[in-house]
Design an enzyme around this catalytic site. Sequence first.
Site, PDB file in Angstrom:
ATOM      1  N   CYS A  77      -0.347   3.709  -6.804  1.00  0.00           N
ATOM      2  CA  CYS A  77      -1.224   3.077  -5.813  1.00  0.00           C
ATOM      3  C   CYS A  77      -1.434   1.640  -6.265  1.00  0.00           C
ATOM      4  O   CYS A  77      -1.602   1.384  -7.471  1.00  0.00           O
ATOM      5  CB  CYS A  77      -2.563   3.812  -5.729  1.00  0.00           C
ATOM      6  N   THR A  78      -1.406   0.698  -5.328  1.00  0.00           N
ATOM      7  CA  THR A  78      -1.498  -0.705  -5.729  1.00  0.00           C
ATOM      8  C   THR A  78      -2.854  -1.070  -6.320  1.00  0.00           C
ATOM      9  O   THR A  78      -2.988  -2.096  -6.994  1.00  0.00           O
ATOM     10  CB  THR A  78      -1.201  -1.631  -4.536  1.00  0.00           C
ATOM     11  N   HIS A  79      -3.871  -0.258  -6.082  1.00  0.00           N
ATOM     12  CA  HIS A  79      -5.159  -0.496  -6.741  1.00  0.00           C
ATOM     13  C   HIS A  79      -5.063  -0.230  -8.244  1.00  0.00           C
ATOM     14  O   HIS A  79      -5.776  -0.841  -9.037  1.00  0.00           O
ATOM     15  CB  HIS A  79      -6.245   0.417  -6.152  1.00  0.00           C
ATOM     16  N   CYS A 108       0.869  -1.176   0.000  1.00  0.00           N
ATOM     17  CA  CYS A 108       0.000   0.000   0.000  1.00  0.00           C
ATOM     18  C   CYS A 108       0.904   1.223   0.000  1.00  0.00           C
ATOM     19  O   CYS A 108       1.725   1.389   0.910  1.00  0.00           O
ATOM     20  CB  CYS A 108      -0.889  -0.008   1.244  1.00  0.00           C
TER      21      CYS A 108
END
Length: 322
Positions: free
Chosen positions: A232-234, A119
Amino acid sequence: MSTADSVSPSITYRLSANDRAFINKPFVDDSLLVSKGRSANIANSKTSSAPIGLFDSGIGGLSVYLHLAQQLPAERYIYYADTLHVPYGNRDSQDIEKLTLVAVEWLYQRGCKLIVIACNSASAHGLEAARRHYPNLPIVGLVPALKPAIIASNSGHVAVLATKATLDGTLLNQVITNIAMPNGTQVTKYFDPQLVPWVESGMPETSEVAQRLRQQVQCFAHVGVDYLVLGCTHYPFFKEFLINEIKAQQLAIQVVDSGQAIAARVQSLLAEKNLLAQAKVSVTTHNNERPPLIFYATKHDDKLDRLITRLLGVQTQIQYML
Protein backbone atom coordinates in the site's frame (compact mmCIF):
# COMPACT_ATOMS: atom_id res chain seq x y z
CA MET A 1 2.89 -23.90 -2.06
CA SER A 2 0.22 -22.51 0.18
CA THR A 3 -1.08 -19.02 0.74
CA ALA A 4 -1.82 -18.25 4.36
CA ASP A 5 -4.12 -15.42 5.35
CA SER A 6 -3.41 -13.76 8.67
CA VAL A 7 -5.90 -10.93 8.86
CA SER A 8 -7.64 -8.69 11.30
CA PRO A 9 -11.42 -9.02 11.73
CA SER A 10 -13.21 -8.19 8.49
CA ILE A 11 -14.74 -4.73 8.19
CA THR A 12 -17.63 -3.97 5.86
CA TYR A 13 -17.69 -0.41 4.55
CA ARG A 14 -21.20 0.97 4.20
CA LEU A 15 -21.69 3.87 1.80
CA SER A 16 -23.38 6.97 3.12
CA ALA A 17 -26.03 8.75 1.06
CA ASN A 18 -23.46 11.43 0.18
CA ASP A 19 -20.94 8.83 -0.96
CA ARG A 20 -23.48 7.16 -3.23
CA ALA A 21 -24.51 10.48 -4.73
CA PHE A 22 -20.85 11.30 -5.39
CA ILE A 23 -19.82 8.08 -7.11
CA ASN A 24 -23.06 7.68 -9.07
CA LYS A 25 -23.33 11.21 -10.41
CA PRO A 26 -22.55 11.68 -14.14
CA PHE A 27 -19.12 13.23 -13.62
CA VAL A 28 -18.60 13.16 -17.38
CA ASP A 29 -20.71 12.32 -20.39
CA ASP A 30 -20.41 8.53 -20.75
CA SER A 31 -20.38 8.79 -24.54
CA LEU A 32 -17.30 11.00 -24.30
CA LEU A 33 -15.61 8.90 -21.65
CA VAL A 34 -15.70 5.70 -23.66
CA SER A 35 -15.19 7.27 -27.07
CA LYS A 36 -11.89 6.32 -28.62
CA GLY A 37 -12.11 9.48 -30.67
CA ARG A 38 -11.87 11.51 -27.48
CA SER A 39 -8.42 10.18 -26.70
CA ALA A 40 -7.23 8.88 -30.05
CA ASN A 41 -4.82 11.76 -30.57
CA ILE A 42 -3.86 12.28 -26.96
CA ALA A 43 -0.29 11.07 -27.45
CA ASN A 44 0.17 13.58 -30.27
CA SER A 45 -1.47 16.45 -28.36
CA LYS A 46 0.71 16.08 -25.26
CA THR A 47 4.04 17.83 -24.97
CA SER A 48 7.06 17.07 -22.84
CA SER A 49 6.23 20.05 -20.63
CA ALA A 50 2.81 18.61 -19.66
CA PRO A 51 2.52 17.37 -16.06
CA ILE A 52 2.47 13.84 -14.69
CA GLY A 53 -0.67 13.07 -12.70
CA LEU A 54 -0.75 11.01 -9.53
CA PHE A 55 -3.83 9.72 -7.76
CA ASP A 56 -4.39 8.07 -4.40
CA SER A 57 -7.25 7.78 -1.95
CA GLY A 58 -5.20 9.86 0.46
CA ILE A 59 -1.63 10.99 1.02
CA GLY A 60 -0.02 7.53 0.71
CA GLY A 61 0.79 8.07 -2.97
CA LEU A 62 3.17 10.83 -1.92
CA SER A 63 5.64 8.01 -1.25
CA VAL A 64 5.53 7.30 -5.00
CA TYR A 65 5.87 11.01 -5.75
CA LEU A 66 9.11 11.10 -3.73
CA HIS A 67 10.58 8.34 -5.90
CA LEU A 68 9.43 10.07 -9.09
CA ALA A 69 10.71 13.49 -8.05
CA GLN A 70 14.10 12.00 -7.22
CA GLN A 71 14.39 10.10 -10.50
CA LEU A 72 12.68 12.68 -12.73
CA PRO A 73 13.33 16.07 -11.06
CA ALA A 74 12.57 18.14 -14.18
CA GLU A 75 8.98 16.90 -14.43
CA ARG A 76 5.92 18.75 -13.17
CA TYR A 77 3.48 16.81 -10.97
CA ILE A 78 -0.21 17.15 -10.10
CA TYR A 79 -1.47 15.06 -7.20
CA TYR A 80 -5.15 14.17 -6.63
CA ALA A 81 -5.99 12.92 -3.12
CA ASP A 82 -9.51 11.60 -2.62
CA THR A 83 -9.46 12.41 1.07
CA LEU A 84 -13.25 12.63 1.13
CA HIS A 85 -13.45 8.86 0.59
CA VAL A 86 -10.22 7.55 2.13
CA PRO A 87 -9.55 4.68 2.71
CA TYR A 88 -10.42 2.65 -0.39
CA GLY A 89 -9.23 -0.65 1.04
CA ASN A 90 -12.52 -1.46 2.77
CA ARG A 91 -14.76 -0.55 -0.19
CA ASP A 92 -16.14 -2.98 -2.73
CA SER A 93 -14.74 -3.30 -6.25
CA GLN A 94 -17.48 -1.31 -8.00
CA ASP A 95 -17.12 1.67 -5.66
CA ILE A 96 -13.34 1.72 -6.09
CA GLU A 97 -13.64 1.56 -9.89
CA LYS A 98 -16.07 4.50 -10.02
CA LEU A 99 -13.97 6.65 -7.70
CA THR A 100 -10.87 5.80 -9.74
CA LEU A 101 -12.53 6.95 -12.95
CA VAL A 102 -13.52 10.24 -11.30
CA ALA A 103 -9.89 10.84 -10.32
CA VAL A 104 -8.44 9.88 -13.70
CA GLU A 105 -10.94 12.13 -15.48
CA TRP A 106 -9.97 15.04 -13.21
CA LEU A 107 -6.28 14.58 -14.04
CA TYR A 108 -7.02 14.05 -17.73
CA GLN A 109 -8.87 17.37 -17.86
CA ARG A 110 -5.77 19.09 -16.51
CA GLY A 111 -3.66 17.91 -19.42
CA CYS A 112 -1.57 15.20 -17.77
CA LYS A 113 0.67 13.36 -20.24
CA LEU A 114 0.80 10.25 -18.03
CA ILE A 115 -1.14 9.19 -14.96
CA VAL A 116 0.10 7.05 -12.09
CA ILE A 117 -2.61 5.35 -10.05
CA ALA A 118 -0.52 5.57 -6.90
CA CYS A 119 -2.94 3.45 -4.92
CA ASN A 120 -2.78 -0.33 -4.77
CA SER A 121 -6.50 -0.74 -4.10
CA ALA A 122 -7.44 1.53 -7.03
CA SER A 123 -4.96 -0.29 -9.27
CA ALA A 124 -6.39 -3.66 -8.30
CA HIS A 125 -9.99 -2.67 -9.06
CA GLY A 126 -9.88 0.38 -11.34
CA LEU A 127 -6.79 0.19 -13.57
CA GLU A 128 -8.30 -1.91 -16.35
CA ALA A 129 -11.41 0.29 -16.55
CA ALA A 130 -9.29 3.45 -16.69
CA ARG A 131 -7.18 2.04 -19.51
CA ARG A 132 -10.31 1.08 -21.46
CA HIS A 133 -11.70 4.59 -21.15
CA TYR A 134 -8.41 6.25 -22.10
CA PRO A 135 -6.77 3.79 -24.51
CA ASN A 136 -4.01 6.15 -25.66
CA LEU A 137 -3.21 7.80 -22.34
CA PRO A 138 -0.33 6.07 -20.53
CA ILE A 139 -1.67 4.92 -17.15
CA VAL A 140 0.67 3.18 -14.71
CA GLY A 141 -0.77 1.10 -11.90
CA LEU A 142 0.76 -0.37 -8.79
CA VAL A 143 1.33 -4.01 -7.96
CA PRO A 144 2.97 -4.90 -4.64
CA ALA A 145 6.65 -5.77 -5.14
CA LEU A 146 5.89 -9.44 -4.59
CA LYS A 147 7.64 -10.82 -7.67
CA PRO A 148 11.15 -9.54 -6.77
CA ALA A 149 10.60 -10.65 -3.16
CA ILE A 150 9.74 -14.18 -4.32
CA ILE A 151 12.83 -14.32 -6.51
CA ALA A 152 15.12 -13.02 -3.77
CA SER A 153 13.70 -15.07 -0.89
CA ASN A 154 15.98 -17.70 0.60
CA SER A 155 13.47 -19.11 3.06
CA GLY A 156 10.72 -19.63 0.49
CA HIS A 157 8.28 -17.65 2.63
CA VAL A 158 7.34 -14.01 2.04
CA ALA A 159 4.61 -11.79 3.48
CA VAL A 160 2.49 -9.06 1.91
CA LEU A 161 1.16 -6.27 4.07
CA ALA A 162 -1.70 -4.57 2.21
CA THR A 163 -5.33 -3.49 2.28
CA LYS A 164 -8.03 -6.12 1.93
CA ALA A 165 -8.97 -4.77 -1.52
CA THR A 166 -5.40 -5.23 -2.74
CA LEU A 167 -5.03 -8.69 -1.20
CA ASP A 168 -8.26 -9.80 -2.88
CA GLY A 169 -7.46 -8.10 -6.19
CA THR A 170 -6.57 -9.82 -9.47
CA LEU A 171 -3.14 -8.19 -9.91
CA LEU A 172 -1.64 -9.56 -6.68
CA ASN A 173 -3.19 -12.99 -7.00
CA GLN A 174 -1.94 -13.37 -10.56
CA VAL A 175 1.60 -12.97 -9.22
CA ILE A 176 0.90 -15.60 -6.57
CA THR A 177 -0.51 -18.03 -9.15
CA ASN A 178 2.05 -17.41 -11.89
CA ILE A 179 5.22 -16.78 -9.87
CA ALA A 180 4.93 -17.91 -6.24
CA MET A 181 3.22 -21.25 -6.78
CA PRO A 182 5.58 -22.53 -9.53
CA ASN A 183 8.51 -21.35 -7.41
CA GLY A 184 7.25 -23.20 -4.34
CA THR A 185 7.10 -19.97 -2.31
CA GLN A 186 4.60 -19.51 0.49
CA VAL A 187 2.89 -16.12 0.61
CA THR A 188 1.32 -14.87 3.81
CA LYS A 189 -1.25 -12.11 3.37
CA TYR A 190 -1.82 -9.69 6.22
CA PHE A 191 -3.89 -6.55 6.64
CA ASP A 192 -4.77 -4.21 9.44
CA PRO A 193 -7.56 -1.77 8.53
CA GLN A 194 -6.14 0.79 10.96
CA LEU A 195 -2.79 1.20 9.19
CA VAL A 196 -3.93 3.80 6.65
CA PRO A 197 -5.68 5.92 9.31
CA TRP A 198 -2.53 5.57 11.43
CA VAL A 199 -0.39 7.03 8.65
CA GLU A 200 -2.95 9.76 8.00
CA SER A 201 -2.85 10.65 11.72
CA GLY A 202 0.94 11.04 11.75
CA MET A 203 2.02 7.52 12.86
CA PRO A 204 2.28 7.94 16.65
CA GLU A 205 4.66 5.21 17.86
CA THR A 206 2.87 4.79 21.18
CA SER A 207 -0.44 3.80 19.55
CA GLU A 208 -1.99 0.33 19.56
CA VAL A 209 -1.43 0.15 15.79
CA ALA A 210 2.32 0.59 16.25
CA GLN A 211 2.37 -2.10 18.91
CA ARG A 212 0.49 -4.51 16.63
CA LEU A 213 3.08 -3.89 13.93
CA ARG A 214 5.90 -4.73 16.33
CA GLN A 215 4.19 -7.96 17.32
CA GLN A 216 3.39 -8.88 13.73
CA VAL A 217 7.03 -8.51 12.68
CA GLN A 218 7.90 -11.04 15.39
CA CYS A 219 5.20 -13.38 14.09
CA PHE A 220 6.54 -13.13 10.54
CA ALA A 221 10.05 -13.96 11.72
CA HIS A 222 8.77 -16.89 13.78
CA VAL A 223 7.24 -18.58 10.72
CA GLY A 224 10.32 -17.99 8.56
CA VAL A 225 9.35 -14.93 6.51
CA ASP A 226 12.48 -13.26 5.12
CA TYR A 227 10.86 -10.64 2.86
CA LEU A 228 8.07 -8.27 3.87
CA VAL A 229 6.35 -6.53 0.95
CA LEU A 230 4.62 -3.21 1.60
CA GLY A 231 1.58 -3.40 -0.65
CA CYS A 232 0.00 0.00 0.00
CA THR A 233 1.45 3.39 -0.89
CA HIS A 234 0.78 4.65 2.63
CA TYR A 235 3.03 1.98 4.09
CA PRO A 236 6.49 3.17 2.90
CA PHE A 237 6.07 6.10 5.27
CA PHE A 238 6.50 3.66 8.16
CA LYS A 239 9.19 1.61 6.40
CA GLU A 240 11.87 3.17 8.60
CA PHE A 241 9.82 2.28 11.68
CA LEU A 242 9.71 -1.37 10.54
CA ILE A 243 13.40 -1.48 9.70
CA ASN A 244 14.30 -0.07 13.10
CA GLU A 245 12.12 -2.69 14.83
CA ILE A 246 13.66 -5.49 12.76
CA LYS A 247 17.16 -4.31 13.67
CA ALA A 248 16.26 -3.91 17.34
CA GLN A 249 14.89 -7.46 17.44
CA GLN A 250 17.79 -8.79 15.31
CA LEU A 251 15.46 -10.39 12.77
CA ALA A 252 16.40 -11.53 9.27
CA ILE A 253 13.67 -9.75 7.32
CA GLN A 254 14.03 -7.42 4.33
CA VAL A 255 11.37 -4.76 3.71
CA VAL A 256 10.54 -3.80 0.12
CA ASP A 257 8.08 -1.50 -1.65
CA SER A 258 7.20 -0.66 -5.28
CA GLY A 259 8.18 3.01 -5.51
CA GLN A 260 11.53 2.60 -7.26
CA ALA A 261 10.11 0.24 -9.89
CA ILE A 262 7.19 2.59 -10.60
CA ALA A 263 9.55 5.53 -11.13
CA ALA A 264 11.64 3.46 -13.54
CA ARG A 265 8.53 2.40 -15.45
CA VAL A 266 7.32 6.00 -15.78
CA GLN A 267 10.70 7.11 -17.04
CA SER A 268 10.75 4.29 -19.60
CA LEU A 269 7.26 5.08 -20.90
CA LEU A 270 7.95 8.80 -21.24
CA ALA A 271 11.23 8.14 -23.06
CA GLU A 272 9.48 5.69 -25.38
CA LYS A 273 6.87 8.35 -26.28
CA ASN A 274 9.43 11.17 -26.43
CA LEU A 275 7.64 12.96 -23.58
CA LEU A 276 10.43 13.36 -21.03
CA ALA A 277 10.67 16.92 -19.72
CA GLN A 278 13.73 18.79 -20.85
CA ALA A 279 15.93 19.60 -17.90
CA LYS A 280 16.70 23.28 -17.49
CA VAL A 281 20.00 24.62 -16.26
CA SER A 282 18.30 25.87 -13.09
CA VAL A 283 16.72 22.51 -12.31
CA THR A 284 18.88 20.30 -10.10
CA THR A 285 18.30 17.38 -7.81
CA HIS A 286 17.75 19.70 -4.83
CA ASN A 287 14.16 19.58 -3.61
CA ASN A 288 13.81 23.37 -3.29
CA GLU A 289 14.75 23.87 -6.97
CA ARG A 290 12.27 21.39 -8.41
CA PRO A 291 8.95 22.50 -9.85
CA PRO A 292 6.41 22.67 -7.00
CA LEU A 293 4.05 19.78 -6.44
CA ILE A 294 0.48 20.84 -7.26
CA PHE A 295 -1.74 19.18 -4.67
CA TYR A 296 -5.52 18.80 -4.79
CA ALA A 297 -7.69 17.11 -2.17
CA THR A 298 -11.40 16.34 -2.36
CA LYS A 299 -11.56 17.25 1.32
CA HIS A 300 -9.06 19.71 2.70
CA ASP A 301 -8.18 21.03 6.16
CA ASP A 302 -5.21 22.49 8.04
CA LYS A 303 -4.38 19.12 9.58
CA LEU A 304 -3.82 17.73 6.08
CA ASP A 305 -1.38 20.56 5.29
CA ARG A 306 0.67 19.80 8.40
CA LEU A 307 0.76 16.07 7.63
CA ILE A 308 1.90 16.61 4.05
CA THR A 309 4.67 18.92 5.21
CA ARG A 310 5.73 16.34 7.80
CA LEU A 311 5.87 13.52 5.25
CA LEU A 312 7.51 15.43 2.41
CA GLY A 313 9.76 17.72 4.43
CA VAL A 314 9.78 21.49 4.69
CA GLN A 315 12.02 21.88 1.63
CA THR A 316 9.42 20.46 -0.74
CA GLN A 317 7.49 23.21 -2.50
CA ILE A 318 3.75 22.55 -2.55
CA GLN A 319 1.11 24.54 -4.42
CA TYR A 320 -2.35 23.72 -3.12
CA MET A 321 -5.26 23.70 -5.55
CA LEU A 322 -8.61 24.31 -3.91
